[in-house]
Motif scaffolding. Sequence first.
Motif, PDB file in Angstrom:
ATOM      1  N   VAL A 183       0.815  -1.218   0.000  1.00  0.00           N
ATOM      2  CA  VAL A 183       0.000   0.000   0.000  1.00  0.00           C
ATOM      3  C   VAL A 183       0.852   1.273   0.000  1.00  0.00           C
ATOM      4  O   VAL A 183       0.325   2.376   0.141  1.00  0.00           O
ATOM      5  N   GLY A 184       2.160   1.126  -0.135  1.00  0.00           N
ATOM      6  CA  GLY A 184       3.014   2.295  -0.287  1.00  0.00           C
ATOM      7  C   GLY A 184       3.474   2.937   0.996  1.00  0.00           C
ATOM      8  O   GLY A 184       3.804   4.130   1.020  1.00  0.00           O
ATOM      9  N   LEU A 185       3.538   2.170   2.085  1.00  0.00           N
ATOM     10  CA  LEU A 185       4.019   2.692   3.362  1.00  0.00           C
ATOM     11  C   LEU A 185       5.315   1.978   3.756  1.00  0.00           C
ATOM     12  O   LEU A 185       5.477   0.779   3.479  1.00  0.00           O
ATOM     13  N   GLN A 228      -2.921   8.351   4.479  1.00  0.00           N
ATOM     14  CA  GLN A 228      -2.059   7.283   4.987  1.00  0.00           C
ATOM     15  C   GLN A 228      -2.851   6.335   5.883  1.00  0.00           C
ATOM     16  O   GLN A 228      -2.629   5.123   5.861  1.00  0.00           O
ATOM     17  N   GLN A 259      -5.987   5.599   5.518  1.00  0.00           N
ATOM     18  CA  GLN A 259      -6.777   4.720   4.661  1.00  0.00           C
ATOM     19  C   GLN A 259      -5.894   3.644   4.026  1.00  0.00           C
ATOM     20  O   GLN A 259      -6.346   2.517   3.810  1.00  0.00           O
ATOM     21  N   ARG A 260      -4.642   3.968   3.770  1.00  0.00           N
ATOM     22  CA  ARG A 260      -3.707   2.946   3.288  1.00  0.00           C
ATOM     23  C   ARG A 260      -3.499   1.861   4.346  1.00  0.00           C
ATOM     24  O   ARG A 260      -3.383   0.664   4.027  1.00  0.00           O
ATOM     25  N   ILE A 319      -6.487  -0.355   4.276  1.00  0.00           N
ATOM     26  CA  ILE A 319      -6.406  -1.251   3.119  1.00  0.00           C
ATOM     27  C   ILE A 319      -5.406  -2.374   3.399  1.00  0.00           C
ATOM     28  O   ILE A 319      -5.651  -3.548   3.067  1.00  0.00           O
ATOM     29  N   ALA A 320      -4.275  -2.041   4.035  1.00  0.00           N
ATOM     30  CA  ALA A 320      -3.285  -3.061   4.392  1.00  0.00           C
ATOM     31  C   ALA A 320      -3.906  -4.094   5.329  1.00  0.00           C
ATOM     32  O   ALA A 320      -3.678  -5.306   5.172  1.00  0.00           O
ATOM     33  N   GLN A 377      -5.187   9.140  -5.611  1.00  0.00           N
ATOM     34  CA  GLN A 377      -4.110   8.235  -5.215  1.00  0.00           C
ATOM     35  C   GLN A 377      -4.676   6.941  -4.624  1.00  0.00           C
ATOM     36  O   GLN A 377      -4.197   5.842  -4.931  1.00  0.00           O
ATOM     37  N   ILE A 378      -5.679   7.073  -3.764  1.00  0.00           N
ATOM     38  CA  ILE A 378      -6.270   5.896  -3.129  1.00  0.00           C
ATOM     39  C   ILE A 378      -7.017   5.056  -4.157  1.00  0.00           C
ATOM     40  O   ILE A 378      -6.944   3.816  -4.145  1.00  0.00           O
ATOM     41  N   LEU A 404      -4.520   3.177  -6.115  1.00  0.00           N
ATOM     42  CA  LEU A 404      -3.991   2.079  -5.304  1.00  0.00           C
ATOM     43  C   LEU A 404      -4.970   0.904  -5.304  1.00  0.00           C
ATOM     44  O   LEU A 404      -4.566  -0.257  -5.487  1.00  0.00           O
TER      45      LEU A 404
END
Length: 330
Positions: free
Chosen positions: A137-139, A155, A157-158, A161-162, A188-189, A192
């Motif tokens: 998820v890009g973190l 972040q 929300q990422r 999602i993770a 962006q979300i 993703l």
Amino acid sequence: MSTPLLEIQGLTKHFPARSGRGTVRAVEDVSFSIGPGETFALVGESGCGKTTITKLILGLETRTAGEIRFDGLDIASGRAANIRAYRRQAQAVFQDPYASLNPRIRVRTIVAEPLMAQGIGDRASREARVREVLEVVGLPASAADLYPHEFSGGQRQRIAIARALALQPRFIVLDEPISALDVSIRAQILNLLADIQDEFGLTYLIVAHDLALVEHFSSQVGVMYLGSLVELGATEDVFARPAHPYTQALLASVPRPDPDHRAPVAVIRGEIGSATAPPPGCRFHPRCPRAMPVCAVDAPGRWSLDAGHWASCHLLDPALGEQPRMEPVS
């Protein structure tokens, strides 16, 4: 056509009214299916039953009637083995990342929580899985050591999602996944979500008010009004040829950056009816600019327009011909 991953047949949910008198008919005889890898969108005004349907699908509410089948298994039957297997394959991402994450525990525990609940792996393997899905998820891996309040809304929300990806699900419910986020990061979300759908072959059910999002993101769309599904079809077909007056009004209300654009139909007037005492006949008829006398008496059937595209409206019944119109309430 592929075998549906999720099948909903005659789904109905009634609640007792808070006053203690009467029944709230939140969802009434809803049927649709979602194929593997598809994105199905539910749209409609607030209070039309979209979120209740997602709760029924996720097992957060019990059905009054109808069937919910996932990969052929009846998940509404109450059988423990079916429900446990389903919970490993179906996850959710909710609207508000500020409310859906526990502020008192670190991201590491938040993301690993589904694995612990299902008794999957040991501490080391869970830690490895947390790092893996955070990267997806890009973190950075260092995010696992922080608390939710140390991240921005996007972040968070990422992180949500993770967490949904931790169990390697096949199906994810997205309940207004970007509506609480800044406009600058919504794309962006969405990108993703599209990327991980392609990478892992995920199937999505998305609830949304943003019709532009639905047109761009979904493959099928179901339009709900006062607990009932009034139109369903491929997103491209529904947006190009909306058949139900309610669908037409919804699409006409979408702002367009064109000063010469004129909405093709009148904007609907009045308020959505009561789910405790829904109007007789077609539930939309008190607000419909094209209502006929029959609409106030008989519930319309479902009329097919194209393969997989139908709408529930008397205007589509060739046997009725041109009937006199009723005036919608203001």
